[in-house]
Scaffold this active site. Structure first.
Site, PDB file in Angstrom:
ATOM      1  N   SER A 110       0.807  -1.222   0.000  1.00  0.00           N
ATOM      2  CA  SER A 110       0.000   0.000   0.000  1.00  0.00           C
ATOM      3  C   SER A 110       0.838   1.269   0.000  1.00  0.00           C
ATOM      4  O   SER A 110       0.316   2.346  -0.304  1.00  0.00           O
ATOM      5  CB  SER A 110      -0.922   0.023   1.226  1.00  0.00           C
ATOM      6  N   GLU A 235      -9.753   7.458  25.854  1.00  0.00           N
ATOM      7  CA  GLU A 235     -10.901   6.550  25.733  1.00  0.00           C
ATOM      8  C   GLU A 235     -10.648   5.189  26.390  1.00  0.00           C
ATOM      9  O   GLU A 235     -11.570   4.579  26.933  1.00  0.00           O
ATOM     10  CB  GLU A 235     -11.221   6.357  24.236  1.00  0.00           C
ATOM     11  N   GLU A 291      -9.569   6.759  17.352  1.00  0.00           N
ATOM     12  CA  GLU A 291      -9.061   5.538  17.989  1.00  0.00           C
ATOM     13  C   GLU A 291      -7.553   5.705  18.205  1.00  0.00           C
ATOM     14  O   GLU A 291      -6.902   6.479  17.494  1.00  0.00           O
ATOM     15  CB  GLU A 291      -9.296   4.312  17.096  1.00  0.00           C
ATOM     16  N   GLU A 332     -10.137   7.222   2.347  1.00  0.00           N
ATOM     17  CA  GLU A 332      -9.700   5.831   2.278  1.00  0.00           C
ATOM     18  C   GLU A 332     -10.616   4.903   3.059  1.00  0.00           C
ATOM     19  O   GLU A 332     -10.841   5.096   4.262  1.00  0.00           O
ATOM     20  CB  GLU A 332      -8.275   5.672   2.829  1.00  0.00           C
ATOM     21  N   ASP A 378      -5.646   0.297  -4.266  1.00  0.00           N
ATOM     22  CA  ASP A 378      -4.192   0.295  -4.411  1.00  0.00           C
ATOM     23  C   ASP A 378      -3.717  -1.037  -4.987  1.00  0.00           C
ATOM     24  O   ASP A 378      -2.800  -1.094  -5.795  1.00  0.00           O
ATOM     25  CB  ASP A 378      -3.499   0.629  -3.088  1.00  0.00           C
ATOM     26  N   HIS A 379      -4.378  -2.114  -4.586  1.00  0.00           N
ATOM     27  CA  HIS A 379      -3.978  -3.458  -5.004  1.00  0.00           C
ATOM     28  C   HIS A 379      -5.115  -4.405  -4.689  1.00  0.00           C
ATOM     29  O   HIS A 379      -6.061  -4.033  -3.993  1.00  0.00           O
ATOM     30  CB  HIS A 379      -2.710  -3.905  -4.268  1.00  0.00           C
TER      31      HIS A 379
HETATM   32 ZN   LIG Z   1      -2.434  -4.900   2.952  1.00  0.00          ZN
END
Ligand SMILES: [Zn+2]
Ligand SMILES: *[C@@H]1O[C@H](CO)[C@@H](O)[C@H](O)[C@H]1NC(C)=O
Ligand SMILES: *[C@@H]1O[C@H](CO)[C@@H](O)[C@H](O)[C@H]1NC(C)=O
Ligand SMILES: *[C@@H]1O[C@H](CO)[C@@H](O)[C@H](O)[C@H]1NC(C)=O
Ligand SMILES: *[C@@H]1O[C@H](CO)[C@@H](O)[C@H](O)[C@H]1NC(C)=O
Ligand SMILES: *[C@@H]1O[C@H](CO)[C@@H](O)[C@H](O)[C@H]1NC(C)=O
Length: 524
Positions: A110, A235, A291, A332, A378-379
């Site tokens: 990536s 958190e 997160e 993304e 990306d792949h």
């Molecule tokens: Zn991956």
């Protein structure tokens, strides 16, 4: 946009008849095809406007088999057989293929791919925002080999820019938009070898806050990389793995704030309630870190503390579209990839369905006249589904036969390799004995591997809006940002920019149309 095709409302008749009644009439298929043809003919009127806005949706690991399976899942979630469903990305008029290999890898990762589709230059696997002259993990091969991204080009042209992801904001995909790093794993200085630190390389979280100091919108996970080592997380206060990681003792949230002009409104939020309470009209800069690491899978999401991808996209577009010069937004769907790596197809596919929802929402907030939208991956992954399943079979279901070799049933979804390889008593596991529809079921694989791998085949590129027709064939992946920049008149090639207008006439003059068609004529 396409006028919606006939929506199939099947529902209960599925149980009584395999083939939807209306599909038995040839008229149904002929009408549907003629409608598609009418739409295709309209595409001869090319949209050569200048793209004021560019939105790029990147499904990490979203190969073509994943797109098809996500389409079926989306339909089945709406009580349809599924195969006939149209994803939001399916409605885009132009589709191309992208060759994803890295300069040093047939099957890419990536980081190298992000450098290609954001910076326009192919690179080595594991590296972000640097050319192939940089060797992974060697800090001393970075300097002088940095390459900039379309996010930077858009910023330099006065546009607003944003990054929205379901991974950490300093993960491979987003990091190629703003960082230059010999190693994608250098999330904070804690993850860097002493040698790289001594040679002066900076971690990716640090670069996020320092390289381009006026990114208007940053949302995703990755809180822990912003805080000093051992700082308790807001958190998860008892979770040691959620604690701050930074050895340099910096608080990057404070640094982020300090770089913003005093008269502007900058907001840092860490939960969904706070995010949705903001009035986007009064927000100039937004940093949302929901997160400590990556965000939760959509299926596991806590709807009090974590926004969905669609919700993040909604807020991002509202903030970014205040700029009269327009914006560039990178979105993304980052955990499609993680679901696949874990062999958890159900998690991966629900991530893809959520990204598709976000694509539809972004489409409803923007216009084809002035906004180019590109959806790609990306792949791929070694994810497949087959087995002659009948129409409407649950995408997580079994093939309608047992193996003629080991006499056991098998799921339609399988992986070429990965953690789902299971031998029980010397034989392939009998999937009838397990809950293969469970959210975390790991589909069987041919080769045992703790992490399922990426796949090497081409991925799809879906495009709509100004200049979308320039994504039209089999392209090298690094071509993509060159097209987006051309469409927005922010790149090196601005040949068409003087004569075109940004929000102007949808139908260009005959000469312009002829000129625009010429290269296509030569190519075909
Ligand atoms: Zn991956
Ligand atoms: C970079 O550093 C390594 C040692 O880590 C050394 O072997 C190599 O020669 C150096 N390369 C350059 C270009 O300075
Ligand atoms: C962080 O905590 C660990 C374990 O409690 C301790 O060993 C380490 O010295 C602490 N590091 C810092 C920088 O406070
Ligand atoms: C969200 O963050 C704010 C500010 O820190 C806090 O007051 C609030 O309790 C948080 N809400 C949730 C649901 O965690
Ligand atoms: C939030 O999650 C809870 C528990 O899973 C669920 O009962 C509730 O309906 C959800 N609310 C929304 C708005 O999705
Ligand atoms: C697989 O499990 C099912 C359900 O328990 C059982 O009916 C079937 O005989 C098993 N098949 C084999 C080949 O063991």
């Amino acid at each position: 946009m396409i006028s919606p095709l006939l929506v199939l409302a099947i529902g209960t008749c599925l149980t009584t008849s395999l083939v939807p009644e209306k599909e038995k009439d040839p008229k149904y298929w002929r009408d549907q095809a003629q409608q598609t043809l009418k739409y295709a003919l309209r595409l001869q009127n090319l949209n050569t406007n200048v793209a004021k806005n560019v939105i790029m949706f990147l499904g990490d690991g979203m190969g073509v088999s994943t797109v098809t399976a996500a389409r079926i899942l989306k339909g089945q979630l709406h009580h349809s057989p599924g195969e006939e469903t149209r994803l939001e990305m399916d409605k885009f008029p132009y589709v191309a293929l992208s060759k994803t290999y890295n300069t040093n890898a047939q099957v890419p990762d990536s980081a190298g791919t992000a450098t290609a589709y954001l910076c326009g230059v192919k690179a080595n696997e594991g590296t972000v925002g640097v050319s192939a002259a940089t060797q992974r993990s060697y800090c001393n091969t970075t300097q002088g080999n940095e390459v900039t991204s379309i996010l930077r080009w858009a910023k330099d042209a006065g546009k607003s820019v944003g990054i929205v992801t379901t991974t950490r904001v300093n993960h491979a995909t987003p990091s190629a938009a703003y960082a230059h790093s010999a190693d994608r794993d250098w999330y904070s200085d804690n993850e860097m070898p002493p040698e790289a630190l001594n040679q002066g390389c900076k971690d990716i979280a640090y670069q996020l806050m320092h390289n381009i100091r006026d990114i208007e919108v940053i949302m995703g996970g990755g809180r822990k990389y912003m805080f000093p080592k051992n700082r308790t997380d807001v958190e998860y206060d008892i979770d040691e793995k959620a604690r701050g990681t930074r050895l340099d003792g910096l608080n990057l949230i404070d640094i982020w704030k300090s770089f913003k002009p005093r008269h502007k409104h900058s907001h840092y939020v860490w939960n969904r309630t706070e995010l949705l309470a903001l009035d986007p009209n009064t927000v100039d800069y937004l940093l949302g870190l929901f997160e400590p690491g990556d965000m939760q899978y959509e299926l596991n999401r806590n709807n009090m503390t974590d926004p969905s991808l669609s919700e993040m996209v909604d807020v991002a577009i509202k903030i970014l579209s205040k700029n009269p010069k327009g914006f560039f937004l990178l979105v993304e769907g980052g955990r499609i990839d993680h679901g696949h790596h874990e062999g958890k197809a159900k998690q991966a596919l629900h991530e893809a369905v959520e990204m598709d929802q976000a694509i539809g929402h972004a489409g409803s907030m923007t216009s084809l006249e002035d906004t180019m939208t590109v959806v790609t991956a990306d792949h791929s992954h070694v994810f497949t589904f087959g087995g002659y399943t009948p129409r409407g079979n649950s995408i997580f279901g079994l093939a309608p036969m047992v193996s003629d070799t080991d006499k056991k049933p098998f799921t339609s979804i399988l992986y070429g390799n990965g953690p789902g390889y299971k031998v029980v008593g010397g034989e392939r596991e009998n999937v009838s004995m397990v809950d293969y529809a469970h959210n975390n079921y790991q589909a069987q694989s041919a080769v045992p591997l703790r992490h399922e791998t990426h796949g090497g085949e081409d991925v799809a590129v879906f495009a709509k809006g100004p200049m979308a027709h320039l994504l039209h064939g089999v392209h090298e992946q690094n071509y993509i940002p060159h097209v987006m920049a051309y469409a927005a008149c922010i790149g090196a090639n601005r040949d068409h920019c003087a004569s075109a207008s940004s929000s102007g006439s949808p139908s260009p003059g005959p000469l312009l149309l002829l000129l625009a068609l010429l290269p296509l004529g030569i190519l075909f």
